[in-house]
Design an enzyme around this catalytic site. Structure first.
Site, PDB file in Angstrom:
ATOM      1  N   PHE A 162       0.440 -15.145   4.110  1.00  0.00           N
ATOM      2  CA  PHE A 162      -0.469 -14.121   4.633  1.00  0.00           C
ATOM      3  C   PHE A 162      -1.577 -13.949   3.606  1.00  0.00           C
ATOM      4  O   PHE A 162      -1.316 -13.455   2.502  1.00  0.00           O
ATOM      5  CB  PHE A 162       0.352 -12.840   4.807  1.00  0.00           C
ATOM      6  CG  PHE A 162      -0.379 -11.575   5.149  1.00  0.00           C
ATOM      7  CD1 PHE A 162      -0.709 -11.272   6.463  1.00  0.00           C
ATOM      8  CD2 PHE A 162      -0.680 -10.632   4.163  1.00  0.00           C
ATOM      9  CE1 PHE A 162      -1.329 -10.063   6.791  1.00  0.00           C
ATOM     10  CE2 PHE A 162      -1.291  -9.420   4.481  1.00  0.00           C
ATOM     11  CZ  PHE A 162      -1.625  -9.141   5.800  1.00  0.00           C
ATOM     12  N   GLU A 183       1.385  -4.987  -1.182  1.00  0.00           N
ATOM     13  CA  GLU A 183       1.343  -4.402   0.177  1.00  0.00           C
ATOM     14  C   GLU A 183       0.847  -2.948   0.134  1.00  0.00           C
ATOM     15  O   GLU A 183       1.265  -2.110   0.927  1.00  0.00           O
ATOM     16  CB  GLU A 183       2.693  -4.558   0.882  1.00  0.00           C
ATOM     17  CG  GLU A 183       3.032  -6.047   1.006  1.00  0.00           C
ATOM     18  CD  GLU A 183       4.105  -6.350   2.015  1.00  0.00           C
ATOM     19  OE1 GLU A 183       4.145  -5.661   3.047  1.00  0.00           O
ATOM     20  OE2 GLU A 183       4.870  -7.310   1.766  1.00  0.00           O
ATOM     21  N   GLU A 197      -0.586   4.400  -5.013  1.00  0.00           N
ATOM     22  CA  GLU A 197      -1.753   5.290  -4.843  1.00  0.00           C
ATOM     23  C   GLU A 197      -2.335   5.124  -3.428  1.00  0.00           C
ATOM     24  O   GLU A 197      -2.731   6.106  -2.789  1.00  0.00           O
ATOM     25  CB  GLU A 197      -2.808   4.968  -5.916  1.00  0.00           C
ATOM     26  CG  GLU A 197      -2.373   5.331  -7.338  1.00  0.00           C
ATOM     27  CD  GLU A 197      -1.250   4.456  -7.908  1.00  0.00           C
ATOM     28  OE1 GLU A 197      -1.157   3.267  -7.532  1.00  0.00           O
ATOM     29  OE2 GLU A 197      -0.454   4.971  -8.725  1.00  0.00           O
TER      30      GLU A 197
HETATM   31  C1  LIG Z   1      -6.111   2.289   2.557  1.00  0.00           C
HETATM   32  C2  LIG Z   1      -6.489   1.632   3.866  1.00  0.00           C
HETATM   33  C3  LIG Z   1      -5.499   1.981   4.946  1.00  0.00           C
HETATM   34  C4  LIG Z   1      -7.860   2.224   4.242  1.00  0.00           C
HETATM   35  O1  LIG Z   1      -8.530   1.472   5.113  1.00  0.00           O
HETATM   36  P1  LIG Z   1      -9.989   1.887   5.635  1.00  0.00           P
HETATM   37  O2  LIG Z   1     -10.388   3.232   5.123  1.00  0.00           O
HETATM   38  O3  LIG Z   1     -10.915   0.755   5.340  1.00  0.00           O
HETATM   39  O4  LIG Z   1      -9.714   1.911   7.171  1.00  0.00           O
HETATM   40  P2  LIG Z   1      -9.551   3.092   8.186  1.00  0.00           P
HETATM   41  O5  LIG Z   1     -10.878   3.759   8.302  1.00  0.00           O
HETATM   42  O6  LIG Z   1      -8.369   3.912   7.871  1.00  0.00           O
HETATM   43  O7  LIG Z   1      -9.266   2.287   9.516  1.00  0.00           O
HETATM   44  C5  LIG Z   1     -10.194   1.335  10.022  1.00  0.00           C
HETATM   45  C6  LIG Z   1      -9.776   0.923  11.410  1.00  0.00           C
HETATM   46  O8  LIG Z   1      -8.488   0.305  11.371  1.00  0.00           O
HETATM   47  C7  LIG Z   1      -7.557   1.061  12.157  1.00  0.00           C
HETATM   48  N1  LIG Z   1      -6.283   1.113  11.430  1.00  0.00           N
HETATM   49  C8  LIG Z   1      -6.112   1.440  10.133  1.00  0.00           C
HETATM   50  N2  LIG Z   1      -4.818   1.408   9.821  1.00  0.00           N
HETATM   51  C9  LIG Z   1      -4.180   1.064  10.955  1.00  0.00           C
HETATM   52  C10 LIG Z   1      -2.810   0.862  11.285  1.00  0.00           C
HETATM   53  N3  LIG Z   1      -1.867   1.037  10.349  1.00  0.00           N
HETATM   54  N4  LIG Z   1      -2.501   0.514  12.527  1.00  0.00           N
HETATM   55  C11 LIG Z   1      -3.452   0.340  13.483  1.00  0.00           C
HETATM   56  N5  LIG Z   1      -4.771   0.500  13.232  1.00  0.00           N
HETATM   57  C12 LIG Z   1      -5.115   0.861  11.995  1.00  0.00           C
HETATM   58  C13 LIG Z   1      -8.175   2.452  12.272  1.00  0.00           C
HETATM   59  O9  LIG Z   1      -7.711   3.098  13.407  1.00  0.00           O
HETATM   60  C14 LIG Z   1      -9.639   2.103  12.356  1.00  0.00           C
HETATM   61  O10 LIG Z   1      -9.901   1.640  13.683  1.00  0.00           O
HETATM   62  P3  LIG Z   1     -11.350   1.717  14.360  1.00  0.00           P
HETATM   63  O11 LIG Z   1     -12.029   0.469  13.973  1.00  0.00           O
HETATM   64  O12 LIG Z   1     -12.038   2.934  13.848  1.00  0.00           O
HETATM   65  O13 LIG Z   1     -11.087   1.750  15.806  1.00  0.00           O
HETATM   66  C15 LIG Z   1      -6.510   0.113   3.730  1.00  0.00           C
HETATM   67  O14 LIG Z   1      -7.625  -0.258   2.976  1.00  0.00           O
HETATM   68  C16 LIG Z   1      -5.270  -0.406   3.054  1.00  0.00           C
HETATM   69  O15 LIG Z   1      -4.179  -0.407   3.618  1.00  0.00           O
HETATM   70  N6  LIG Z   1      -5.399  -0.893   1.827  1.00  0.00           N
HETATM   71  C17 LIG Z   1      -4.325  -1.583   1.124  1.00  0.00           C
HETATM   72  C18 LIG Z   1      -4.390  -3.038   1.395  1.00  0.00           C
HETATM   73  C19 LIG Z   1      -3.087  -3.737   1.116  1.00  0.00           C
HETATM   74  O16 LIG Z   1      -2.028  -3.207   1.349  1.00  0.00           O
HETATM   75  N7  LIG Z   1      -3.186  -4.937   0.642  1.00  0.00           N
HETATM   76  C20 LIG Z   1      -2.017  -5.717   0.394  1.00  0.00           C
HETATM   77  C21 LIG Z   1      -2.243  -7.099   0.820  1.00  0.00           C
HETATM   78  S1  LIG Z   1      -0.840  -8.081   1.098  1.00  0.00           S
HETATM   79  C22 LIG Z   1       0.102  -8.075  -0.301  1.00  0.00           C
HETATM   80  O17 LIG Z   1      -0.055  -7.322  -1.162  1.00  0.00           O
HETATM   81  C23 LIG Z   1       1.224  -9.040  -0.435  1.00  0.00           C
HETATM   82  C24 LIG Z   1       0.850 -10.330   0.025  1.00  0.00           C
HETATM   83  S2  LIG Z   1       1.997 -11.458  -0.248  1.00  0.00           S
HETATM   84  O18 LIG Z   1       3.121 -11.139  -0.922  1.00  0.00           O
HETATM   85  O19 LIG Z   1       1.510 -12.704  -0.160  1.00  0.00           O
END
Ligand SMILES: CC(C)(COP(=O)(O)OP(=O)(O)OC[C@H]1O[C@@H](n2cnc3c(N)ncnc32)[C@H](O)[C@@H]1OP(=O)(O)O)[C@@H](O)C(=O)NCCC(=O)NCCSC(=O)CCS(=O)O
Length: 380
Positions: A125, A364, A368
């Site tokens: 991913f 993930e 914070e």
């Molecule tokens: C912290 C964040 C959740 C904040 O994101 P944003 O402020 O940029 O976005 P929002 O304004 O909240 O939402 C935008 C848009 O998306 C929809 N949305 C948001 N969350 C969800 C959800 N859970 N389910 C469904 N829809 C969702 C929301 O309704 C808005 O929709 P519209 O477009 O307005 O209709 C985000 O930035 C975040 O989670 N950040 C952390 C990122 C993260 O976890 N990264 C990890 C990557 S993977 C990893 O670490 C491991 C990989 S591996 O092991 O290979």
């Protein structure tokens, strides 16, 4: 210790018994060596494939085990209790297959999911970038139309399974003017010209569950697009809702192992002519560990309940991940303290548990970020 068997069917409980035995007999005996050598967990994943666990997150229609969210939580915890590196590679595979299950059309699902569920294809991913971690909407990897397909150009980092995966779900900007609504996902398959795995990061823990940097300058067919253009951000966030419950399960599984080891040690270690566990200081440590662990289990199962009910469970997933990852870190640290100098050596698994757990407060979505999500729901 609390028993969650009542949340599952007899078939699911039989599956969990089998996974618990598998973790104890097949995974745990190799975990220290895997940590020591840093060898990728190829053999463990191949063995897991025989249990059905590679598709435990998928419905039967796509070749999956079709188990409830409660059973998935317990199964992931069981694997984690055996080997942190293996469970991390496994759940990264789930992030990839969940991306396709949630986002893709039937043709792409049919192309990937049955093979992935059987463990014949390993997934990765690819969301995070060197300058877009906590805020993935700031990503720079571009996908631009070229002929009938898409040219993907950019760099991703910290991608579990990335260098060995058979397919990578890559999140890219397709419309730079549309912010998060301009992000789309594509499948890049192993061997695609221009897919270049970079270095394997030298990590503190999960030493056999490697994370790679990946460079892309690849042409992929339009059939590899995961759902409609612009749907990628929402898909990634939904995938991470699932993933965060799985991180909570991993933390619970390792914390359970740390508590079991500590109780056994408190009973068997003789100090001043009596078992260590006779001392009130040790008893209070064990009691706090068990209480925190139980709270983490309950938050995990509450998120699983909401997930299973089909409702949006974003905040519940964040609470479960936040609490379980932080509590498990404290539990592993206390386990080292109870074991004294032995706990600090590699002859015992406690220091490995603590190292393997550390990333769970970061990946993930860091603790914070989870707090931001929980507070966001309270204030909305
Ligand atoms: C912290 C964040 C959740 C904040 O994101 P944003 O402020 O940029 O976005 P929002 O304004 O909240 O939402 C935008 C848009 O998306 C929809 N949305 C948001 N969350 C969800 C959800 N859970 N389910 C469904 N829809 C969702 C929301 O309704 C808005 O929709 P519209 O477009 O307005 O209709 C985000 O930035 C975040 O989670 N950040 C952390 C990122 C993260 O976890 N990264 C990890 C990557 S993977 C990893 O670490 C491991 C990989 S591996 O092991 O290979």
């Amino acid at each position: 210790m609390p028993d969650f068997a009542h949340l599952m069917t007899p078939e699911e409980n039989a599956f969990l018994d089998m996974m618990t035995r598998f973790a104890a007999e097949e995974l745990a005996p190799r975990a220290a060596d895997t940590d020591e050598t840093g060898a990728f967990v190829h053999a463990q994943l191949a063995a897991l494939a025989g249990t059905g666990m590679m598709g435990a997150n998928l419905p039967e229609a796509w070749g999956g085990a079709d188990i409830s969210a409660h059973a998935l939580f317990e199964a992931v915890a069981a694997v984690a209790g055996g080997c942190g590196s293996t469970v991390s590679a496994l759940t990264a595979h789930y992030l990839a297959t969940d991306s396709i299950l949630i986002g893709a059309d039937a043709a792409l699902r049919a192309h990937i999911l049955p093979s992935a569920a059987e463990g014949r294809m390993l997934g990765a991913f690819a969301l995070t970038e060197p300058n877009a971690g906590s805020d993935p909407a700031d990503m720079r990897t571009r996908a631009v139309r070229e002929g009938d397909g898409w040219r993907i150009k950019g760099r991703k980092c910290f991608i579990s399974n990335g260098g060995v995966a058979d397919f990578i779900v890559v999140y890219c900007v397709t419309d730079p003017q549309a912010a998060h609504r301009g992000i789309s996902a594509f499948v890049v398959e192993k061997g695609t010209p221009g897919l270049v795995p970079g270095r394997v990061e030298q990590t503190t823990g999960l030493r056999g569950g490697h994370v790679w940097e990946l460079d892309f300058d690849c042409l992929v067919p339009d059939a590899n697009r995961v759902g409609p253009l612009g749907s990628g951000f929402r898909t990634a966030m939904k995938v991470l809702d699932n993933g965060r419950v799985e991180v909570a399960a991993m933390a619970v599984g390792i914390a359970r192992a740390a508590l079991v080891a500590s109780v056994e040690w408190a009973k068997s270690r003789i100090i001043g002519g009596e078992p260590l566990g006779r001392r009130q200081g040790i008893q209070w440590m064990l009691a706090d560990m068990a209480t925190e662990l139980n709270a983490a289990e309950l938050l995990g199962h509450e998120a699983a309940r909401q997930r299973h009910a089909g409702q949006r469970f974003t905040a519940a997933a964040s609470r479960a991940k936040l609490f379980a990852s932080e509590a498990a870190g404290r539990i592993a640290d206390t386990a080292i303290q109870i074991h004294g100098g032995y706990g600090y050596t590699r002859d015992f698994p406690l220091e490995r548990y603590a190292r393997d757990l550390r990333i769970m407060r970061i990946y993930e979505g860091s603790s914070e970020i989870q707090r931001n999500i929980i507070a966001g729901q309270l204030l909305s």
